[in-house]
Design a protein around this motif. Sequence first.
Motif, mmCIF file in Angstrom:
data_model
loop_
_atom_site.group_PDB
_atom_site.id
_atom_site.type_symbol
_atom_site.label_atom_id
_atom_site.label_comp_id
_atom_site.label_asym_id
_atom_site.label_seq_id
_atom_site.Cartn_x
_atom_site.Cartn_y
_atom_site.Cartn_z
ATOM 1 N N GLU A 70 3.651 33.268 -20.064
ATOM 2 C CA GLU A 70 4.680 34.274 -20.340
ATOM 3 C C GLU A 70 4.669 34.679 -21.815
ATOM 4 O O GLU A 70 4.879 35.847 -22.141
ATOM 5 C CB GLU A 70 6.056 33.763 -19.925
ATOM 6 N N GLN A 71 4.436 33.730 -22.712
ATOM 7 C CA GLN A 71 4.366 34.062 -24.143
ATOM 8 C C GLN A 71 3.183 34.980 -24.417
ATOM 9 O O GLN A 71 3.306 35.963 -25.144
ATOM 10 C CB GLN A 71 4.251 32.791 -24.982
ATOM 11 N N LEU A 72 2.029 34.675 -23.820
ATOM 12 C CA LEU A 72 0.859 35.532 -24.004
ATOM 13 C C LEU A 72 1.099 36.905 -23.380
ATOM 14 O O LEU A 72 0.715 37.928 -23.957
ATOM 15 C CB LEU A 72 -0.385 34.864 -23.414
ATOM 16 N N ALA A 73 1.760 36.959 -22.230
ATOM 17 C CA ALA A 73 2.068 38.234 -21.591
ATOM 18 C C ALA A 73 3.000 39.072 -22.474
ATOM 19 O O ALA A 73 2.852 40.301 -22.559
ATOM 20 C CB ALA A 73 2.694 38.002 -20.221
ATOM 21 N N ALA A 74 3.949 38.432 -23.149
ATOM 22 C CA ALA A 74 4.860 39.149 -24.046
ATOM 23 C C ALA A 74 4.100 39.764 -25.218
ATOM 24 O O ALA A 74 4.403 40.878 -25.649
ATOM 25 C CB ALA A 74 5.954 38.210 -24.545
ATOM 26 N N ILE A 75 3.091 39.060 -25.717
ATOM 27 C CA ILE A 75 2.263 39.602 -26.801
ATOM 28 C C ILE A 75 1.504 40.823 -26.294
ATOM 29 O O ILE A 75 1.433 41.858 -26.961
ATOM 30 C CB ILE A 75 1.301 38.534 -27.349
ATOM 31 N N LYS A 76 0.930 40.722 -25.110
ATOM 32 C CA LYS A 76 0.185 41.842 -24.517
ATOM 33 C C LYS A 76 1.102 43.046 -24.318
ATOM 34 O O LYS A 76 0.738 44.176 -24.635
ATOM 35 C CB LYS A 76 -0.442 41.404 -23.192
ATOM 36 N N GLU A 77 2.293 42.813 -23.787
ATOM 37 C CA GLU A 77 3.226 43.905 -23.515
ATOM 38 C C GLU A 77 3.726 44.574 -24.789
ATOM 39 O O GLU A 77 4.075 45.755 -24.779
ATOM 40 C CB GLU A 77 4.392 43.399 -22.685
ATOM 41 N N ALA A 78 3.756 43.843 -25.896
ATOM 42 C CA ALA A 78 4.197 44.423 -27.164
ATOM 43 C C ALA A 78 3.210 45.462 -27.684
ATOM 44 O O ALA A 78 3.570 46.335 -28.476
ATOM 45 C CB ALA A 78 4.404 43.329 -28.203
ATOM 46 N N GLN A 79 1.955 45.389 -27.262
ATOM 47 C CA GLN A 79 0.900 46.322 -27.648
ATOM 48 C C GLN A 79 0.811 46.496 -29.162
ATOM 49 O O GLN A 79 0.872 47.601 -29.689
ATOM 50 C CB GLN A 79 1.095 47.661 -26.957
ATOM 51 N N VAL A 80 0.692 45.367 -29.851
ATOM 52 C CA VAL A 80 0.569 45.375 -31.304
ATOM 53 C C VAL A 80 -0.757 44.730 -31.698
ATOM 54 O O VAL A 80 -1.362 44.011 -30.913
ATOM 55 C CB VAL A 80 1.735 44.604 -31.970
ATOM 56 N N ASP A 81 -1.199 45.014 -32.910
ATOM 57 C CA ASP A 81 -2.382 44.341 -33.428
ATOM 58 C C ASP A 81 -2.033 42.879 -33.666
ATOM 59 O O ASP A 81 -0.925 42.546 -34.096
ATOM 60 C CB ASP A 81 -2.851 44.989 -34.727
ATOM 61 N N VAL A 82 -2.993 42.013 -33.404
ATOM 62 C CA VAL A 82 -2.768 40.574 -33.463
ATOM 63 C C VAL A 82 -3.674 39.963 -34.529
ATOM 64 O O VAL A 82 -4.870 40.238 -34.563
ATOM 65 C CB VAL A 82 -3.077 39.935 -32.090
ATOM 66 N N ASP A 83 -3.088 39.160 -35.413
ATOM 67 C CA ASP A 83 -3.873 38.380 -36.373
ATOM 68 C C ASP A 83 -4.306 37.102 -35.665
ATOM 69 O O ASP A 83 -3.475 36.382 -35.111
ATOM 70 C CB ASP A 83 -3.043 38.030 -37.609
ATOM 71 N N PHE A 84 -5.605 36.834 -35.666
ATOM 72 C CA PHE A 84 -6.136 35.641 -35.018
ATOM 73 C C PHE A 84 -6.564 34.645 -36.086
ATOM 74 O O PHE A 84 -7.284 34.986 -37.011
ATOM 75 C CB PHE A 84 -7.328 35.998 -34.124
ATOM 76 N N TYR A 85 -6.089 33.420 -35.952
ATOM 77 C CA TYR A 85 -6.450 32.328 -36.848
ATOM 78 C C TYR A 85 -7.197 31.283 -36.023
ATOM 79 O O TYR A 85 -6.612 30.675 -35.137
ATOM 80 C CB TYR A 85 -5.200 31.686 -37.449
ATOM 81 N N ARG A 86 -8.482 31.117 -36.284
ATOM 82 C CA ARG A 86 -9.248 30.124 -35.542
ATOM 83 C C ARG A 86 -8.745 28.726 -35.835
ATOM 84 O O ARG A 86 -8.759 27.855 -34.986
ATOM 85 C CB ARG A 86 -10.728 30.258 -35.895
ATOM 86 N N ASP A 87 -8.282 28.521 -37.054
ATOM 87 C CA ASP A 87 -7.624 27.278 -37.448
ATOM 88 C C ASP A 87 -6.238 27.670 -37.943
ATOM 89 O O ASP A 87 -6.106 28.416 -38.911
ATOM 90 C CB ASP A 87 -8.430 26.585 -38.543
ATOM 91 N N ALA A 88 -5.203 27.164 -37.284
ATOM 92 C CA ALA A 88 -3.831 27.564 -37.604
ATOM 93 C C ALA A 88 -3.465 27.291 -39.061
ATOM 94 O O ALA A 88 -2.647 27.996 -39.636
ATOM 95 C CB ALA A 88 -2.844 26.848 -36.680
ATOM 96 N N ALA A 89 -4.076 26.281 -39.660
ATOM 97 C CA ALA A 89 -3.761 25.948 -41.047
ATOM 98 C C ALA A 89 -4.660 26.686 -42.038
ATOM 99 O O ALA A 89 -4.446 26.619 -43.242
ATOM 100 C CB ALA A 89 -3.900 24.441 -41.260
ATOM 101 N N GLY A 90 -5.655 27.404 -41.542
ATOM 102 C CA GLY A 90 -6.620 28.069 -42.414
ATOM 103 C C GLY A 90 -6.322 29.549 -42.607
ATOM 104 O O GLY A 90 -5.269 30.052 -42.201
ATOM 105 N N PRO A 91 -7.268 30.247 -43.211
ATOM 106 C CA PRO A 91 -7.083 31.681 -43.450
ATOM 107 C C PRO A 91 -7.230 32.487 -42.154
ATOM 108 O O PRO A 91 -7.817 32.022 -41.173
ATOM 109 C CB PRO A 91 -8.210 32.021 -44.433
#
Length: 121
Positions: A70-91
Amino acid sequence: MAKAKLAWTAVDGSYQSYPLPVNFTWDYQELAQDETDRDRALDGTLRSYARPLKRRWVLKFQYISASQKEQLAAIKEAQVDVDFYRDAAGPKTFTGAWTNDLDFREVAPGLWSGSMVLEEV
């Protein structure tokens, strides 16, 4: 594998983030220039626009909970650009748009599988 995360700016202007469940795999690709970006000039010469390779990440989720889906579906429905962090603590790895359809399917009672395709913007 270190935890990854997604971050985005919501419609109300607030910056939100979501740590990804650890049960996903990923595939990384670099895409060449689209052939439709080329055209012929009046004198017949071929014109194209030089640009760097475009990055694409394919994230495949296996057996995630309904709340995670449901959280991922909410992101999809928002139709916004997404910042992806391969490592949550990294850049930040890159900023992308979720380009595939929401394809999560229930594979066991209360468990979902699906994918997310992020293409660089």
